[in-house]
Design an enzyme around this catalytic site. Sequence first.
Site, PDB file in Angstrom:
ATOM      1  N   CYS A  60       0.826  -1.204   0.000  1.00  0.00           N
ATOM      2  CA  CYS A  60       0.000   0.000   0.000  1.00  0.00           C
ATOM      3  C   CYS A  60       0.867   1.264   0.000  1.00  0.00           C
ATOM      4  CB  CYS A  60      -1.002  -0.034   1.145  1.00  0.00           C
ATOM      5  SG  CYS A  60      -2.404   1.069   0.860  1.00  0.00           S
ATOM      6  N   HIS A 145      -3.626  -5.015   0.351  1.00  0.00           N
ATOM      7  CA  HIS A 145      -3.311  -5.481   1.704  1.00  0.00           C
ATOM      8  C   HIS A 145      -3.292  -7.009   1.755  1.00  0.00           C
ATOM      9  CE1 HIS A 145      -3.771  -1.579   3.822  1.00  0.00           C
ATOM     10  NE2 HIS A 145      -4.492  -1.309   2.752  1.00  0.00           N
ATOM     11  N   GLU A 147      -2.214  -8.940   4.044  1.00  0.00           N
ATOM     12  CA  GLU A 147      -2.501  -9.432   5.389  1.00  0.00           C
ATOM     13  C   GLU A 147      -3.994  -9.411   5.688  1.00  0.00           C
ATOM     14  OE1 GLU A 147      -2.913  -5.110   6.032  1.00  0.00           O
ATOM     15  OE2 GLU A 147      -1.769  -6.354   4.659  1.00  0.00           O
TER      16      GLU A 147
END
Length: 170
Positions: A60, A145, A147
């Site tokens: 990001c 993202h 995660e």
Amino acid sequence: MTAVNFKVEVVPATTSHESIMERKPDGIFLSNGPGDPEQVSYAVENVKKLAGKIPLFGICLGHQILALALGGITYKLKYGHHGSNHPVQDIQTGKIEITSQNHNFAVKQKSIERSGFKVTHINLNDNTVEGMEHTELPVFSIQYHPEASPGPHDSLDLFKKFYTMIKEFS
């Protein structure tokens, strides 16, 4: 990151590159964050000094900072990418991931190609750059993202790639 056996130490974004290197990290993960990447010039300057000395993986805002640090250009998207249903294609494998995103800026493709990067991932909604890898330095990044992936294991390969990059660099 702990799923691939990383020991993680978090430092503030304002930490100097000298202080980071004193910690003797095996690699540096540039995380997400809010806002305009050009407003965090201190991070861009640090990354310029770290690139090539240690493996770097950005997500990001970290993706955008890497682009700026190595000569790329960012720009503000008309609407931004927000939510958990953005289709992104890995150009190398053809694999499509449904990703989680929350950003208003993107990396200009032609600018990174002139900076030694190749595009690795593309947004299937608007063709913006979603991933890049440097052709000479141990540096890669993605815009989304990993995660927080809606498919909980879709992006695990990215962390494994970083782990392998660190092992090869050592």
